[in-house]
Design a protein around this motif. Structure first.
Motif, mmCIF file in Angstrom:
data_model
loop_
_atom_site.group_PDB
_atom_site.id
_atom_site.type_symbol
_atom_site.label_atom_id
_atom_site.label_comp_id
_atom_site.label_asym_id
_atom_site.label_seq_id
_atom_site.Cartn_x
_atom_site.Cartn_y
_atom_site.Cartn_z
ATOM 1 N N SER A 31 -29.858 34.869 -9.287
ATOM 2 C CA SER A 31 -30.467 34.304 -8.092
ATOM 3 C C SER A 31 -30.681 32.800 -8.241
ATOM 4 C CB SER A 31 -31.808 34.981 -7.808
ATOM 5 O OG SER A 31 -32.794 34.560 -8.742
ATOM 6 N N ALA A 32 -30.771 32.140 -7.097
ATOM 7 C CA ALA A 32 -31.025 30.696 -7.098
ATOM 8 C C ALA A 32 -32.364 30.388 -7.756
ATOM 9 C CB ALA A 32 -30.990 30.169 -5.663
ATOM 10 N N ARG A 33 -33.343 31.249 -7.550
ATOM 11 C CA ARG A 33 -34.655 31.024 -8.152
ATOM 12 C C ARG A 33 -34.576 31.089 -9.670
ATOM 13 N NH1 ARG A 33 -40.211 34.549 -6.983
ATOM 14 N NH2 ARG A 33 -41.591 33.279 -8.332
ATOM 15 N N THR A 34 -33.857 32.074 -10.189
ATOM 16 C CA THR A 34 -33.737 32.198 -11.641
ATOM 17 C C THR A 34 -32.918 31.051 -12.220
ATOM 18 O OG1 THR A 34 -33.960 34.599 -11.491
ATOM 19 C CG2 THR A 34 -33.012 33.720 -13.513
ATOM 20 N N ARG A 35 -31.851 30.654 -11.539
ATOM 21 C CA ARG A 35 -31.093 29.479 -11.990
ATOM 22 C C ARG A 35 -31.995 28.257 -12.092
ATOM 23 N NH1 ARG A 35 -25.484 29.401 -12.139
ATOM 24 N NH2 ARG A 35 -24.435 31.208 -11.203
ATOM 25 N N ALA A 36 -32.825 28.057 -11.087
ATOM 26 C CA ALA A 36 -33.697 26.884 -11.082
ATOM 27 C C ALA A 36 -34.716 26.944 -12.215
ATOM 28 C CB ALA A 36 -34.403 26.771 -9.733
ATOM 29 N N ALA A 37 -35.264 28.143 -12.468
ATOM 30 C CA ALA A 37 -36.243 28.275 -13.541
ATOM 31 C C ALA A 37 -35.608 28.015 -14.908
ATOM 32 C CB ALA A 37 -36.855 29.674 -13.507
ATOM 33 N N LEU A 38 -34.400 28.520 -15.125
ATOM 34 C CA LEU A 38 -33.704 28.254 -16.384
ATOM 35 C C LEU A 38 -33.365 26.776 -16.521
ATOM 36 C CD1 LEU A 38 -31.270 31.306 -16.516
ATOM 37 C CD2 LEU A 38 -33.168 30.864 -18.084
ATOM 38 N N ALA A 39 -32.936 26.155 -15.428
ATOM 39 C CA ALA A 39 -32.605 24.728 -15.477
ATOM 40 C C ALA A 39 -33.834 23.903 -15.817
ATOM 41 C CB ALA A 39 -32.024 24.283 -14.136
ATOM 42 N N ARG A 40 -34.988 24.289 -15.275
ATOM 43 C CA ARG A 40 -36.219 23.548 -15.565
ATOM 44 C C ARG A 40 -36.614 23.732 -17.031
ATOM 45 N NH1 ARG A 40 -38.427 24.694 -11.181
ATOM 46 N NH2 ARG A 40 -39.583 26.559 -11.801
ATOM 47 N N ALA A 41 -36.458 24.939 -17.552
ATOM 48 C CA ALA A 41 -36.763 25.161 -18.960
ATOM 49 C C ALA A 41 -35.852 24.311 -19.847
ATOM 50 C CB ALA A 41 -36.600 26.641 -19.303
ATOM 51 N N GLU A 42 -34.562 24.276 -19.516
ATOM 52 C CA GLU A 42 -33.622 23.495 -20.315
ATOM 53 C C GLU A 42 -33.897 22.000 -20.182
ATOM 54 O OE1 GLU A 42 -29.925 25.210 -18.851
ATOM 55 O OE2 GLU A 42 -29.739 26.325 -20.736
ATOM 56 N N LEU A 66 -21.803 32.344 -14.738
ATOM 57 C CA LEU A 66 -23.167 31.854 -14.920
ATOM 58 C C LEU A 66 -23.216 30.408 -15.383
ATOM 59 C CD1 LEU A 66 -24.755 34.938 -16.756
ATOM 60 C CD2 LEU A 66 -24.641 34.465 -14.299
ATOM 61 N N ASP A 67 -22.043 29.786 -15.573
ATOM 62 C CA ASP A 67 -21.955 28.414 -16.095
ATOM 63 C C ASP A 67 -22.586 28.305 -17.478
ATOM 64 O OD1 ASP A 67 -20.724 27.428 -13.721
ATOM 65 O OD2 ASP A 67 -22.686 27.313 -12.761
ATOM 66 N N TYR A 68 -22.438 29.365 -18.252
ATOM 67 C CA TYR A 68 -23.015 29.409 -19.590
ATOM 68 C C TYR A 68 -21.966 28.910 -20.577
ATOM 69 C CZ TYR A 68 -25.766 31.296 -23.500
ATOM 70 O OH TYR A 68 -26.507 31.447 -24.651
ATOM 71 N N ARG A 69 -22.345 27.957 -21.444
ATOM 72 C CA ARG A 69 -21.356 27.306 -22.301
ATOM 73 C C ARG A 69 -21.636 27.417 -23.799
ATOM 74 N NH1 ARG A 69 -19.305 27.379 -18.082
ATOM 75 N NH2 ARG A 69 -18.255 25.720 -16.926
ATOM 76 N N GLY A 70 -22.826 27.768 -24.197
ATOM 77 C CA GLY A 70 -23.204 27.676 -25.602
ATOM 78 C C GLY A 70 -22.982 28.937 -26.394
ATOM 79 N N LEU A 71 -23.885 29.183 -27.345
ATOM 80 C CA LEU A 71 -23.820 30.355 -28.205
ATOM 81 C C LEU A 71 -24.368 31.564 -27.465
ATOM 82 C CD1 LEU A 71 -23.273 31.205 -31.242
ATOM 83 C CD2 LEU A 71 -25.747 30.992 -31.532
ATOM 84 N N VAL A 263 -37.682 37.267 -14.514
ATOM 85 C CA VAL A 263 -37.541 36.210 -15.522
ATOM 86 C C VAL A 263 -38.040 34.888 -14.962
ATOM 87 C CG1 VAL A 263 -35.890 34.850 -16.850
ATOM 88 C CG2 VAL A 263 -35.654 37.344 -16.754
ATOM 89 N N ALA A 264 -37.678 34.580 -13.736
ATOM 90 C CA ALA A 264 -38.109 33.327 -13.109
ATOM 91 C C ALA A 264 -39.619 33.295 -12.933
ATOM 92 C CB ALA A 264 -37.408 33.151 -11.764
ATOM 93 N N VAL A 265 -40.215 34.415 -12.535
ATOM 94 C CA VAL A 265 -41.662 34.458 -12.325
ATOM 95 C C VAL A 265 -42.399 34.048 -13.594
ATOM 96 C CG1 VAL A 265 -43.616 35.999 -11.894
ATOM 97 C CG2 VAL A 265 -41.571 36.170 -10.477
ATOM 98 N N VAL A 266 -41.954 34.549 -14.733
ATOM 99 C CA VAL A 266 -42.609 34.210 -16.004
ATOM 100 C C VAL A 266 -42.306 32.769 -16.407
ATOM 101 C CG1 VAL A 266 -42.723 34.764 -18.461
ATOM 102 C CG2 VAL A 266 -42.651 36.604 -16.769
#
Length: 302
Positions: A31-42, A66-71, A263-266
């Motif tokens: 979801s857009a909300r979860t993407r935003a929460a992960l982006a803010r954490a990063e 998911l645009d995931y690039r790392g490990l 996940v985003a809520v937390v």
């Protein structure tokens, strides 16, 4: 009896998430909300680390979306996968002469089993015996006989039973297998046999040794029994609202479900919009490139 609450070590440097039933909605969207929460954490300096039951061979296309690039920690902890470089950094497989007799012993006690295997490596296949499911899914290959399952090195074995529930089948498999192989339950109809000692905790610990973080740095999210070792390894463990009862019992808190962006809520609590931690504090990601290839989907995913 509820699990004792552990002290939260603010701020978290690592956000470890399962994929299916946790980070992703039922349609495998983020979801857009979860993407935003992960982006803010990063942006605050935290590292998002995927820890999934899916084998690396079954992750490529999904992680690309998911645009995931790392490990990524894949295969229930058996694999460390550099997603961007499309390269396995480490991998543990099952010993065929050990696991095949154990499968036969489980069948002796449980009755006929429906079987599947994930063959080893980034070119691995998902091989199923007739009747494993009512239809072949995209990327699956049919093994005409049980012998075909063991013709190549195997990373994991999946067992299903027509009458035993997953918890009951997993408990039986643990009694039969003892310490010879690991047994976990990752989703409906997904009881898995893995190399001895392999779990999401062992995989997360291997990632921590490589990237330089500790359990106290880590908040982890999951939904199924295979996630229990991970949330207990982490400094703070979160169960989704849709999680298995045993996982909820052992977690430090229960978030809303994956369909409700739990996940985003937390994360929004710990990484609000004004959160800012120097990027230099972030654990280094594994070197990667953006070269990828398509791969079959692995049903053993949670």
């Amino acid at each position: 009896m509820t699990a004792p609450t552990r002290r939260r070590p603010p701020p978290f440097g690592v956000v470890a998430t399962d994929l299916d039933g946790t980070l992703l909605r039922g349609d495998l969207s983020l979801s857009a909300r979860t993407r935003a929460a992960l982006a803010r954490a990063e942006a605050s300096g935290a590292l998002h680390l995927v820890v999934t039951g899916r084998a690396a061979a079954g992750c490529r296309t999904l992680l690309e979306r998911l645009d995931y690039r790392g490990l990524a920690v894949c295969g229930q902890g058996a694999q460390l996968y550099d997603v961007g470089a499309d390269r396995l950094l480490s991998s543990q497989g099952l010993h065929g002469p050990t696991v095949r007799p154990l499968v036969a012993r489980i069948a002796e006690q449980a009755g006929p089993l429906r079987l599947a295997v994930v063959t080893a490596g980034l070119a691995g296949d998902f091989l199923v015996t007739p009747g494993f499911e009512s239809r072949l899914r995209h990327g699956w290959r049919l093994a005409e006989s049980p012998d075909d399952l063991w013709a190549r090195p195997v990373d994991k074995v999946l067992i299903r039973h027509d009458h035993l529930g997953d918890d009951e089948l997993a408990a039986l498999a643990r009694r039969v297998c003892a310490d010879e192989v690991a047994v976990t339950h990752s989703g409906e109809g997904l009881v898995e046999l893995l190399p001895a000692g392999v779990s999401k905790a062992s995989g997360l610990a291997a990632a921590a040794a490589l990237l330089g973080f500790t359990p106290a740095d880590t908040i982890a999210f999951g939904d199924m029994p295979n996630d229990i070792p991970m949330i207990e390894w982490a400094g703070y463990g979160v169960a989704m609202g849709n999680a298995h009862a045993e996982l909820r019992r052992r977690a430090d808190e229960t978030a809303p479900s994956n369909e409700e962006d739990g996940v985003a809520v937390v994360l929004e609590r710990y990484f609000p919009p004004d959160a800012g931690r120097p990027a230099a504090d972030r654990p280094a990601a594994a070197p990667s490139t953006t070269d990828r290839r398509e791969s079959p989907t692995d049903v053993a995913h949670a």
